[in-house]
Enzyme design. Structure first.
Site, PDB file in Angstrom:
ATOM      1  N   SER A 109      -9.832  42.143 -16.238  1.00  0.00           N
ATOM      2  CA  SER A 109      -9.219  42.792 -15.072  1.00  0.00           C
ATOM      3  C   SER A 109      -9.961  42.446 -13.782  1.00  0.00           C
ATOM      4  O   SER A 109     -11.135  42.085 -13.785  1.00  0.00           O
ATOM      5  CB  SER A 109      -9.228  44.310 -15.251  1.00  0.00           C
ATOM      6  N   GLN A 110      -9.240  42.631 -12.670  1.00  0.00           N
ATOM      7  CA  GLN A 110      -9.826  42.516 -11.331  1.00  0.00           C
ATOM      8  C   GLN A 110     -11.035  43.471 -11.242  1.00  0.00           C
ATOM      9  O   GLN A 110     -10.968  44.599 -11.731  1.00  0.00           O
ATOM     10  CB  GLN A 110      -8.730  42.954 -10.357  1.00  0.00           C
TER      11      GLN A 110
END
Ligand code: SAH
Length: 260
Positions: A109-110
């Site tokens: 994920s970011q």
């Protein structure tokens, strides 16, 4: 007379990078210093200086500037070497403001979303945390660096094995990895103070709600993975009653069924 070695700012290489950060983030430089020096779990990670300036910048510009405030979360994001968790061909992007591919059509994920999910569970030392969706092992490492004991489940055997080896190599003894389907949770290790699900589903799996301790918090993406998915925070009160809040829109890969 002080030397660079005596100066904690210089030792951490923080002065230059934080001086460059803008706006609200600047006011948090002393907080970040305290975090980097003061959180035992984060400080244990041996590799805390490799690419530290890139992480300092990430923390200031992607996290503090967007409102992440939890000290254990910020210290963990500063400590964990994200570049070690991504494949070599995308390593130069490891500190960019973006999710990245990790193989098997899955993504890490970011950074902001990892930090937000960590902050939402209010990690405190010794908390027992279940993660569903180990992927690269990065979120699990961040939780461990925030002081939690972590049990994490991954549905792809190859990813589970890689993450386990990586976490061992990097020195995260407080993370246990299991290959399996996280819909069922990890009943033998329940109850958990917090549960973090890093893949999206139409609803929170009931086994996970059962495995949440009274006073516990669960965060996961809920909704249609391609049109309307939001991060949901579910909290179980002391009497076992669960309340949920729908938070920011997100885009996560789907929670799959059946081990691979
Ligand atoms: N937390 C990860 C990224 C998550 S991507 C990291 O920090 O890198 C979502 C992960 O969930 C993928 O690795 C995917 O294989 C896994 N997954 C999907 N469905 C699952 C399930 N039912 N049980 C366990 N893991 C699952």
């Amino acid at each position: 007379m002080g030397t660079d070695q005596d100066d904690p700012w210089k030792r951490l290489g923080m002065t230059r990078c934080l001086a460059r950060s803008k706006g609200r983030a600047q006011g948090f430089s002393s907080l970040l210093l305290a975090l980097a020096l003061g959180t035992p779990a984060a400080a244990q990670q041996a590799d805390s200086t490799d690419r530290l300036p890139l992480r300092q910048r990430l923390v200031a510009e992607q996290l503090v500037a967007r409102g992440i405030r939890d000290s254990a979360t910020l210290a963990a994001m500063l400590a964990v070497p994200r570049h070690e968790f991504v494949p070599p061909d995308v390593q130069r992007l490891a500190y960019a403001d973006t999710p990245l591919p990790i193989g098997h059509d899955q993504t890490i994920s970011q950074p902001y979303i990892v930090a937000l999910m960590t902050e939402l569970i209010h990690p405190s030392p010794g908390d027992r945390v279940l993660e569903v969706g180990t992927g690269s092992g990065y979120q699990a490492a961040v939780l461990a660096a925030a002081g939690c004991r972590v049990w994490t489940i991954e549905i792809f055997e190859a990813l589970a094995n890689e993450a386990q080896a990586r976490l061992q190599r990097l020195g995260y003894p407080d993370v246990a990895v299991r290959h399996g389907d996280g819909y069922a949770g990890w009943p033998e290790k329940a109850p958990f103070d917090a549960i973090v699900v890093t893949a999206g589903a139409e609803a929170i799996p009931s086994a996970l709600v059962h495995q949440l301790a009274p006073g516990g918090r669960l965060v996961m993406p809920v909704g249609d993975p391609y049109t309307d998915q939001r991060l949901v925070l579910a909290e179980k009160d002391a009497g076992g009653r669960v309340t949920t809040q729908y938070l920011v829109p997100v885009r996560f890969v789907p929670l799959l069924r059946g081990v691979r």
